[in-house]
Design a protein around this motif. Structure first.
Motif, PDB file in Angstrom:
ATOM      1  N   PHE A 294       0.831  -1.210   0.000  1.00  0.00           N
ATOM      2  CA  PHE A 294       0.000   0.000   0.000  1.00  0.00           C
ATOM      3  C   PHE A 294       0.864   1.257   0.000  1.00  0.00           C
ATOM      4  O   PHE A 294       0.598   2.214  -0.744  1.00  0.00           O
ATOM      5  N   TYR A 295       1.910   1.267   0.809  1.00  0.00           N
ATOM      6  CA  TYR A 295       2.741   2.461   0.954  1.00  0.00           C
ATOM      7  C   TYR A 295       3.668   2.641  -0.255  1.00  0.00           C
ATOM      8  O   TYR A 295       3.861   3.777  -0.723  1.00  0.00           O
ATOM      9  N   THR A 296       4.233   1.556  -0.768  1.00  0.00           N
ATOM     10  CA  THR A 296       5.089   1.692  -1.946  1.00  0.00           C
ATOM     11  C   THR A 296       4.285   2.072  -3.183  1.00  0.00           C
ATOM     12  O   THR A 296       4.742   2.857  -4.017  1.00  0.00           O
ATOM     13  N   PHE A 297       3.072   1.526  -3.290  1.00  0.00           N
ATOM     14  CA  PHE A 297       2.217   1.885  -4.417  1.00  0.00           C
ATOM     15  C   PHE A 297       1.861   3.373  -4.368  1.00  0.00           C
ATOM     16  O   PHE A 297       1.888   4.064  -5.394  1.00  0.00           O
ATOM     17  N   SER A 298       1.541   3.876  -3.169  1.00  0.00           N
ATOM     18  CA  SER A 298       1.223   5.294  -3.024  1.00  0.00           C
ATOM     19  C   SER A 298       2.426   6.159  -3.343  1.00  0.00           C
ATOM     20  O   SER A 298       2.283   7.267  -3.895  1.00  0.00           O
ATOM     21  N   GLN A 299       3.617   5.676  -3.013  1.00  0.00           N
ATOM     22  CA  GLN A 299       4.833   6.447  -3.255  1.00  0.00           C
ATOM     23  C   GLN A 299       5.179   6.526  -4.727  1.00  0.00           C
ATOM     24  O   GLN A 299       5.581   7.582  -5.234  1.00  0.00           O
ATOM     25  N   THR A 300       5.027   5.426  -5.442  1.00  0.00           N
ATOM     26  CA  THR A 300       5.449   5.390  -6.844  1.00  0.00           C
ATOM     27  C   THR A 300       4.360   5.832  -7.818  1.00  0.00           C
ATOM     28  O   THR A 300       4.643   6.038  -8.998  1.00  0.00           O
ATOM     29  N   ARG A 301       3.158   5.999  -7.337  1.00  0.00           N
ATOM     30  CA  ARG A 301       2.054   6.402  -8.213  1.00  0.00           C
ATOM     31  C   ARG A 301       2.311   7.784  -8.800  1.00  0.00           C
ATOM     32  O   ARG A 301       2.775   8.701  -8.104  1.00  0.00           O
ATOM     33  N   LYS A 302       1.988   7.945 -10.067  1.00  0.00           N
ATOM     34  CA  LYS A 302       2.156   9.238 -10.729  1.00  0.00           C
ATOM     35  C   LYS A 302       0.891  10.081 -10.544  1.00  0.00           C
ATOM     36  O   LYS A 302      -0.098   9.634  -9.971  1.00  0.00           O
ATOM     37  N   GLU A 303       0.948  11.326 -11.043  1.00  0.00           N
ATOM     38  CA  GLU A 303      -0.236  12.176 -10.975  1.00  0.00           C
ATOM     39  C   GLU A 303      -1.397  11.472 -11.665  1.00  0.00           C
ATOM     40  O   GLU A 303      -1.216  10.806 -12.689  1.00  0.00           O
ATOM     41  N   ASP A 304      -2.570  11.601 -11.071  1.00  0.00           N
ATOM     42  CA  ASP A 304      -3.695  10.801 -11.560  1.00  0.00           C
ATOM     43  C   ASP A 304      -4.957  11.639 -11.570  1.00  0.00           C
ATOM     44  O   ASP A 304      -4.947  12.832 -11.202  1.00  0.00           O
ATOM     45  N   TYR A 305      -6.076  11.000 -11.908  1.00  0.00           N
ATOM     46  CA  TYR A 305      -7.334  11.695 -12.126  1.00  0.00           C
ATOM     47  C   TYR A 305      -7.759  12.505 -10.898  1.00  0.00           C
ATOM     48  O   TYR A 305      -7.584  12.097  -9.755  1.00  0.00           O
ATOM     49  N   GLY A 306      -8.327  13.671 -11.172  1.00  0.00           N
ATOM     50  CA  GLY A 306      -8.937  14.489 -10.140  1.00  0.00           C
ATOM     51  C   GLY A 306      -8.042  15.506  -9.483  1.00  0.00           C
ATOM     52  O   GLY A 306      -8.534  16.371  -8.762  1.00  0.00           O
ATOM     53  N   SER A 307      -6.743  15.439  -9.708  1.00  0.00           N
ATOM     54  CA  SER A 307      -5.824  16.349  -9.033  1.00  0.00           C
ATOM     55  C   SER A 307      -5.441  17.508  -9.949  1.00  0.00           C
ATOM     56  O   SER A 307      -5.461  17.382 -11.176  1.00  0.00           O
ATOM     57  N   PHE A 308      -5.058  18.626  -9.324  1.00  0.00           N
ATOM     58  CA  PHE A 308      -4.602  19.747 -10.149  1.00  0.00           C
ATOM     59  C   PHE A 308      -3.240  19.428 -10.754  1.00  0.00           C
ATOM     60  O   PHE A 308      -2.834  20.028 -11.751  1.00  0.00           O
ATOM     61  N   TRP A 309      -2.528  18.440 -10.162  1.00  0.00           N
ATOM     62  CA  TRP A 309      -1.254  18.010 -10.753  1.00  0.00           C
ATOM     63  C   TRP A 309      -1.489  17.416 -12.142  1.00  0.00           C
ATOM     64  O   TRP A 309      -0.655  17.610 -13.042  1.00  0.00           O
ATOM     65  N   LEU A 310      -2.583  16.697 -12.310  1.00  0.00           N
ATOM     66  CA  LEU A 310      -2.877  16.117 -13.616  1.00  0.00           C
ATOM     67  C   LEU A 310      -3.076  17.215 -14.659  1.00  0.00           C
ATOM     68  O   LEU A 310      -2.596  17.105 -15.790  1.00  0.00           O
ATOM     69  N   ILE A 311      -3.775  18.284 -14.275  1.00  0.00           N
ATOM     70  CA  ILE A 311      -3.973  19.397 -15.216  1.00  0.00           C
ATOM     71  C   ILE A 311      -2.625  19.990 -15.620  1.00  0.00           C
ATOM     72  O   ILE A 311      -2.361  20.237 -16.806  1.00  0.00           O
ATOM     73  N   LEU A 312      -1.751  20.199 -14.626  1.00  0.00           N
ATOM     74  CA  LEU A 312      -0.441  20.784 -14.920  1.00  0.00           C
ATOM     75  C   LEU A 312       0.371  19.880 -15.840  1.00  0.00           C
ATOM     76  O   LEU A 312       1.000  20.341 -16.801  1.00  0.00           O
TER      77      LEU A 312
END
Length: 522
Positions: A294-312
């Motif tokens: 759970f923690y490694t997946f959260s760490q390595t996950r890229k910007e994803d749906y719903g975040s302003f990071w995805l827009i950027l």
């Protein structure tokens, strides 16, 4: 510094004038939207309901209301239950009835009896070989898997798995609404905001978030009852189901700091750590890699749906290698700002207000925003800002985002491109961000102008605060310190005026008569 050691320049005194004991606040008496809505249902609750004489006490009525809302949400998922989850790539998106639950029954090995964290996934990838959920959520999923009938087709078993989970999550929703009535005992009807929330119907069965929300709600109810150990136990259990509830310890830290209630905070924090370890430690010892997924997946996950990071990132067409660092910096800055607000506000903020702000900060700065994350905030919103107008504005933004994400996924998943394109999806994300920020702004205004706070207008202090309710301040900063100094100066000035009007004859600190003249001479 202990609660018995007052600060050199304490903050504003907490008023001791409060509501009459045993009285219940009726939203229709103070909220124009609630008043208008109550007329549709035949008017506000009667005297027997308010006194608890009728069988329809608030907790029972609210439990029924939340059951109706959740059942309507299940009905909304019928197009997918009848085939959208199983036939066609985009039907579950065009009907806006997507759910992770049926897909993960097979995808995470529950259909073939695999054990979470111990057995590898049926089709592991280099980045994810075990279940990517916290331990208590994995146990919840496992129990639902055990209850799912063994016979039948794969499709029918996935339907059973979703239905069993939906029933278990419905129980969680009932626990939440009852816990809310126990948290603000004078304001049980505020829990109707949760019970009738549109996004509760839309999002309750997308994923397993309601388990953590229920445990966090029980924790706040225990804290409200001045039982910090049990509050800590349920914060720890909630954190074992989802990461965000650990953030509740932040508001408790700064509020207990301001009130000098260190023992209560220590009890809650210690109990939370112990409860979390009791749940997680066996899995850590059995298979560290499975537990850590759970923690490694959260760490390595890229910007994803719903975040302003995805827009950027989509606008730049380039990923940010230091995304986790930027997220951590922004979240720390937000938490420091909330901490300063807690210690410098003219009156100590309520626990629910700070809890909403810190969880909202986590959501707004995160690299992903799944539609069901709104469930984390709905109970906190009902406690922090119990006003239907603001609540419905926020819920409308979230409901539009709910429709936007599925429409966008339908667009990108189908060659026929049924749905909205990237620009409109970005607009839906902005709506979600703006709605959340709007409610944050209203709560911050209530903190800075306590007379605008809908909970405090009748003289209440912090109904969800437990040991903090009506506690004097012992440590303050900024504006609160200046107000304390002004109050102290005013008290001395009035004392001197009383001495002058008495002809200069008063008792000195050692109990002897002070016969000085007003000009200070003997």
């Amino acid at each position: 510094m202990t609660s018995s050691e007052p600060d050199e320049n304490p903050g504003p005194a907490v008023t001791t004038v409060g509501p009459l004991p045993g009285t219940v606040v009726v939203p229709a008496d103070e909220d124009p939207v609630a008043e208008a809505g109550s007329e549709v249902l035949g008017g506000p609750p009667g005297r027997r309901a308010l006194l608890g004489v009728s069988w329809w006490v608030p907790a029972r009525f609210l439990a029924l209301a939340v059951i109706v809302t959740c059942v309507l949400g299940m009905v909304q998922k019928l197009p997918c239950y009848d085939g959208g989850w199983f036939h066609g790539a985009t039907a579950q998106y065009t009907h806006a009835c997507y759910s992770d639950i049926p897909h993960l029954f097979t995808g995470r090995g529950f259909s073939v009896g695999l054990h979470p964290y111990l057995d590898k996934l049926p089709q592991p990838s280099p980045d994810m070989q075990y279940l990517e959920y916290p331990v208590l959520t994995g146990l919840f999923m496992q129990i639902a898997g055990w209850l799912t009938p063994l016979g039948g087709t794969g499709e029918s078993r996935e339907q059973w798995f979703w239905m069993i989970n939906a029933g278990m999550l419905l129980v969680c929703a009932v626990v939440i609404v009852v816990a809310l009535t126990r948290t603000h005992r004078r304001r049980p009807w505020d829990a109707l905001l949760f019970a009738l929330a549109p996004c509760l119907a839309l999002d309750a069965t997308i994923n397993w978030d309601l388990l953590a929300v229920a445990l966090a709600a029980v924790a706040m109810a225990y804290w409200s009852g001045s039982r910090p150990v049990w509050a800590g136990v349920f914060i720890g259990l909630a954190t074992a189901a989802k990461l965000y509830p650990v953030l509740l310890l932040g508001p408790l830290l700064v509020l207990c700091w301001r009130a000098g209630r260190w023992r209560a905070f220590g009890q809650a924090a210690g109990a939370a750590a112990a409860a979390w370890l009791i749940v997680d430690l066996p899995i850590m010892l059995a298979n560290w890699q499975g537990w850590a997924t759970f923690y490694t997946f959260s760490q390595t996950r890229k910007e994803d749906y719903g975040s302003f990071w995805l827009i950027l990132m989509q606008d730049r067409n380039q990923q940010l290698d230091t995304l986790n660092t930027w997220i951590a910096i922004l979240l720390v800055v937000c938490c420091l700002a909330i901490g300063w607000l807690a210690l410098s506000a003219p009156r100590r903020p309520r626990f629910a207000q700070l809890a909403f702000l810190v969880v909202a900060a986590f959501i707004l700065t995160n690299k992903v925003y799944s539609p069901q994350y709104v469930l984390w905030l709905i109970p906190l919103a009902a406690l922090a800002r119990p006003r239907w107008r603001d609540f419905l504005i926020w819920q409308a933004c979230e409901a539009l985002y709910f429709l936007g994400i599925w429409s966008y996924l339908g667009f990108v998943s189908d060659s026929k491109q049924h749905g909205i394109g990237q620009d409109w999806y970005h607009f839906a994300v902005v709506l979600h961000l703006a709605g959340t920020l709007y409610l944050c702004g209203m709560i911050v205004r209530d903190i800075l102008l306590p007379e605008r706070d809908p909970v405090r207008w009748d003289g209440s202090d912090d109904p969800s605060g437990g040991v903090l309710d009506h506690a004097p301040d012992v440590f303050v900063l900024g504006a609160a310190r200046r107000l304390g100094e002004e109050r102290t100066y005013e008290e001395f000035r009035l004392d001197d005026l009383d001495w002058v009007s008495a002809g200069g004859d008063r008792q000195s600190d050692d109990g002897k008569s002070d016969d000085r003249k007003p000009d200070g001479t003997a």
